[in-house]
Design an enzyme around this catalytic site. Sequence first.
Site, mmCIF file in Angstrom:
data_model
loop_
_atom_site.group_PDB
_atom_site.id
_atom_site.type_symbol
_atom_site.label_atom_id
_atom_site.label_comp_id
_atom_site.label_asym_id
_atom_site.label_seq_id
_atom_site.Cartn_x
_atom_site.Cartn_y
_atom_site.Cartn_z
ATOM 1 N N ASP A 12 0.846 -1.192 0.000
ATOM 2 C CA ASP A 12 0.000 0.000 0.000
ATOM 3 C C ASP A 12 0.880 1.239 0.000
ATOM 4 O O ASP A 12 2.013 1.214 0.493
ATOM 5 C CB ASP A 12 -0.934 0.028 1.208
ATOM 6 C CG ASP A 12 -2.115 0.989 1.004
ATOM 7 O OD1 ASP A 12 -2.423 1.342 -0.151
ATOM 8 O OD2 ASP A 12 -2.723 1.390 2.004
ATOM 9 N N GLY A 13 0.340 2.306 -0.553
ATOM 10 C CA GLY A 13 1.003 3.595 -0.552
ATOM 11 C C GLY A 13 0.070 4.632 0.039
ATOM 12 O O GLY A 13 -1.154 4.456 0.030
ATOM 13 N N GLU A 50 2.416 3.818 -4.249
ATOM 14 C CA GLU A 50 1.848 2.494 -4.553
ATOM 15 C C GLU A 50 2.855 1.668 -5.358
ATOM 16 O O GLU A 50 3.069 0.489 -5.076
ATOM 17 C CB GLU A 50 0.542 2.619 -5.343
ATOM 18 C CG GLU A 50 -0.597 3.277 -4.588
ATOM 19 C CD GLU A 50 -1.294 2.379 -3.567
ATOM 20 O OE1 GLU A 50 -0.906 1.212 -3.386
ATOM 21 O OE2 GLU A 50 -2.258 2.875 -2.940
ATOM 22 N N ASP A 72 -4.420 -2.500 -3.227
ATOM 23 C CA ASP A 72 -5.687 -1.786 -3.388
ATOM 24 C C ASP A 72 -5.571 -0.713 -4.472
ATOM 25 O O ASP A 72 -6.478 0.083 -4.662
ATOM 26 C CB ASP A 72 -6.159 -1.181 -2.067
ATOM 27 C CG ASP A 72 -5.237 -0.104 -1.519
ATOM 28 O OD1 ASP A 72 -4.254 0.278 -2.190
ATOM 29 O OD2 ASP A 72 -5.497 0.365 -0.401
ATOM 30 N N HIS A 127 -9.077 0.049 2.874
ATOM 31 C CA HIS A 127 -9.787 0.552 4.057
ATOM 32 C C HIS A 127 -11.096 -0.211 4.283
ATOM 33 O O HIS A 127 -12.135 0.371 4.566
ATOM 34 C CB HIS A 127 -10.052 2.060 3.927
ATOM 35 C CG HIS A 127 -8.822 2.828 3.549
ATOM 36 N ND1 HIS A 127 -7.799 3.059 4.438
ATOM 37 C CD2 HIS A 127 -8.434 3.364 2.373
ATOM 38 C CE1 HIS A 127 -6.836 3.727 3.819
ATOM 39 N NE2 HIS A 127 -7.195 3.918 2.578
ATOM 40 N N ASP A 137 -1.163 0.007 5.088
ATOM 41 C CA ASP A 137 -1.612 1.395 5.127
ATOM 42 C C ASP A 137 -1.068 2.101 6.369
ATOM 43 O O ASP A 137 -0.576 3.223 6.284
ATOM 44 C CB ASP A 137 -3.142 1.462 5.099
ATOM 45 C CG ASP A 137 -3.643 2.894 5.147
ATOM 46 O OD1 ASP A 137 -3.373 3.653 4.191
ATOM 47 O OD2 ASP A 137 -4.289 3.262 6.143
#
Length: 148
Positions: A12-13, A50, A72, A127, A137
């Site tokens: 994740d970024g 990302e 994501d 999320h 995250d």
Amino acid sequence: MLDIKKVQMYTDGACSGNPGPGGYGTILRYGEFEKKLSGGEAQTTNNRMELMAVIVGLKALNQKCCVDIYSDSKYFIDAIDKGWAKKWKSNGWMRNKKEKALNPDLWEEVLSLLEKHDVTLHWVKGHNGHPENEECDRMAVEQSKKFS
């Protein structure tokens, strides 16, 4: 012949402002072993973070692996699954006749690293309670705060 290792990679970024301070988080899992990697930049974008999460994770693998990547980022997943990134590269990093592709430096690295492994991509809703995505995250946001 050695069995190819099966690795799960979660990425994740995050970015505070876009552009702004950003971070990435990556979790690599091989059997009972787990490695967490994270970092960030003072001035970046969410999409760059990302991609960095994927790059750092793949660079950490020291041999060819069968890698399930969970992200994501539709930007990353779609650009690979739909062949956009390879098309941009073949067109001199142009999305079309007028628009340059963004982040060609990172896409070049992503494409090169993906060729070294047997990769399957999985999109996960961000999320949304996915434990590893939430952890990535958290790591990414923590890194981005170092530059705020």
